[in-house]
Motif scaffolding. Structure first.
Motif, PDB file in Angstrom:
ATOM      1  N   PHE A  17      -9.823  -0.070  -2.558  1.00 28.23           N
ATOM      2  CA  PHE A  17      -8.969  -0.975  -1.781  1.00 28.23           C
ATOM      3  C   PHE A  17      -7.816  -0.222  -1.142  1.00 28.23           C
ATOM      4  N   SER A  20      -8.994   1.255   2.027  1.00 24.37           N
ATOM      5  CA  SER A  20      -9.100   0.225   3.069  1.00 24.37           C
ATOM      6  C   SER A  20      -7.717  -0.165   3.580  1.00 24.37           C
ATOM      7  N   ALA A  21      -6.757  -0.289   2.660  1.00 28.71           N
ATOM      8  CA  ALA A  21      -5.398  -0.638   3.053  1.00 28.71           C
ATOM      9  C   ALA A  21      -4.756   0.486   3.865  1.00 28.71           C
ATOM     10  N   ALA A  24      -5.991   0.058   7.222  1.00 25.53           N
ATOM     11  CA  ALA A  24      -5.341  -1.134   7.777  1.00 25.53           C
ATOM     12  C   ALA A  24      -3.916  -0.820   8.216  1.00 25.53           C
ATOM     13  N   THR A  58      -3.781  -7.368   9.702  1.00 30.38           N
ATOM     14  CA  THR A  58      -4.051  -6.090   9.038  1.00 30.38           C
ATOM     15  C   THR A  58      -2.934  -5.714   8.068  1.00 30.38           C
ATOM     16  N   THR A  60      -1.455  -7.593   5.997  1.00 27.94           N
ATOM     17  CA  THR A  60      -1.584  -8.271   4.703  1.00 27.94           C
ATOM     18  C   THR A  60      -2.272  -7.380   3.676  1.00 27.94           C
ATOM     19  N   ALA A  61      -3.255  -6.594   4.093  1.00 30.76           N
ATOM     20  CA  ALA A  61      -3.907  -5.677   3.163  1.00 30.76           C
ATOM     21  C   ALA A  61      -2.933  -4.611   2.679  1.00 30.76           C
ATOM     22  N   VAL A  64      -0.641  -6.097  -0.052  1.00 30.99           N
ATOM     23  CA  VAL A  64      -1.304  -6.216  -1.356  1.00 30.99           C
ATOM     24  C   VAL A  64      -1.355  -4.858  -2.051  1.00 30.99           C
ATOM     25  N   ALA A  65      -1.673  -3.803  -1.290  1.00 29.33           N
ATOM     26  CA  ALA A  65      -1.704  -2.461  -1.861  1.00 29.33           C
ATOM     27  C   ALA A  65      -0.313  -2.029  -2.319  1.00 29.33           C
TER      28      ALA A  65
END
Length: 205
Positions: A17, A20-21, A24, A58, A60-61, A64-65
């Motif tokens: 993740f 991915s972040a 992002a 984008t 938002t990811a 979260v990270a």
């Protein structure tokens, strides 16, 4: 014989993740610059609305990270930062979607002087987003994995975002220095650099 599903270790899921972040974050930086160009230079309402909406999505990811990264430092503060930043991002998405809908299908009667009902003068897009950035940047100062230069850059990004909200609230003229300077500095330099730094940090880890 039924196949057995072997679950992936938790740390591998976190790393996946974070990667991915990280990408992002790069997308958020690029969309932020494109939004600044569309809003300040091109004055294209359709492009600025679309890039505002996608850039908020984008981000938002990334939030979260950042929460996962800073939660071991101070769980309540990290949760508050996540909630505030997410509200800012969701408000920006709604604001961008509202503007895009009006560009594609202009209403019969509209007044550009009226503030957005959901995000008046950028309360969420700039105000809460700036507060969330400040909160995460403060927590990152205590994270040994984060480069020392990244947290101060986040503080500057948050301050400029808050200044932009105050400028839009007090002064309606976009040419005013109270709006133009924070918009140019944040949109073209500081905010993209902040997201690029976050992307590098997340991908490196």
């Amino acid at each position: 014989m039924a196949s057995t599903v072997v679950p992936r270790p938790q740390h591998l899921l976190t790393v996946a993740f974070d990667r991915s972040a990280g990408w992002a974050a790069f997308a958020s930086a690029a969309l932020g610059v494109l939004y600044a160009v569309a809003f300040v230079v091109l004055r294209d309402p359709g492009l600025s609305a679309a890039t505002l909406m996608l850039g908020a999505l984008t981000s938002t990811a990334v939030f979260v990270a950042l929460h996962a990264r800073t939660s071991p430092i101070a769980p309540p503060a990290a949760l508050w930062a996540l909630l505030v930043a997410m509200l800012g991002a969701l408000g920006a998405m709604v604001h961008g979607g509202f503007d895009l809908a009006n560009v594609l299908h202009p209403p019969a009667v509209s007044s550009p002087d009226l503030p957005n009902a959901v995000d008046p003068r950028g309360l969420l897009t700039f105000g809460l987003s700036g507060l969330g950035t400040l909160a995460f940047a403060r927590l990152l100062t205590r994270d040994a994995r984060t480069p020392a230069w990244l947290a101060p850059l986040g503080v500057l990004s948050g301050v400029l975002s808050l200044a932009l909200y105050v400028g839009r609230l007090v002064v309606l003229n976009p040419a005013s220095p109270l709006i133009a300077f924070p918009a140019l500095a944040a949109g073209f330099v500081v905010s993209p650099a902040w997201y690029i730094g976050l992307g590098l940090a997340l991908l490196r880890d």
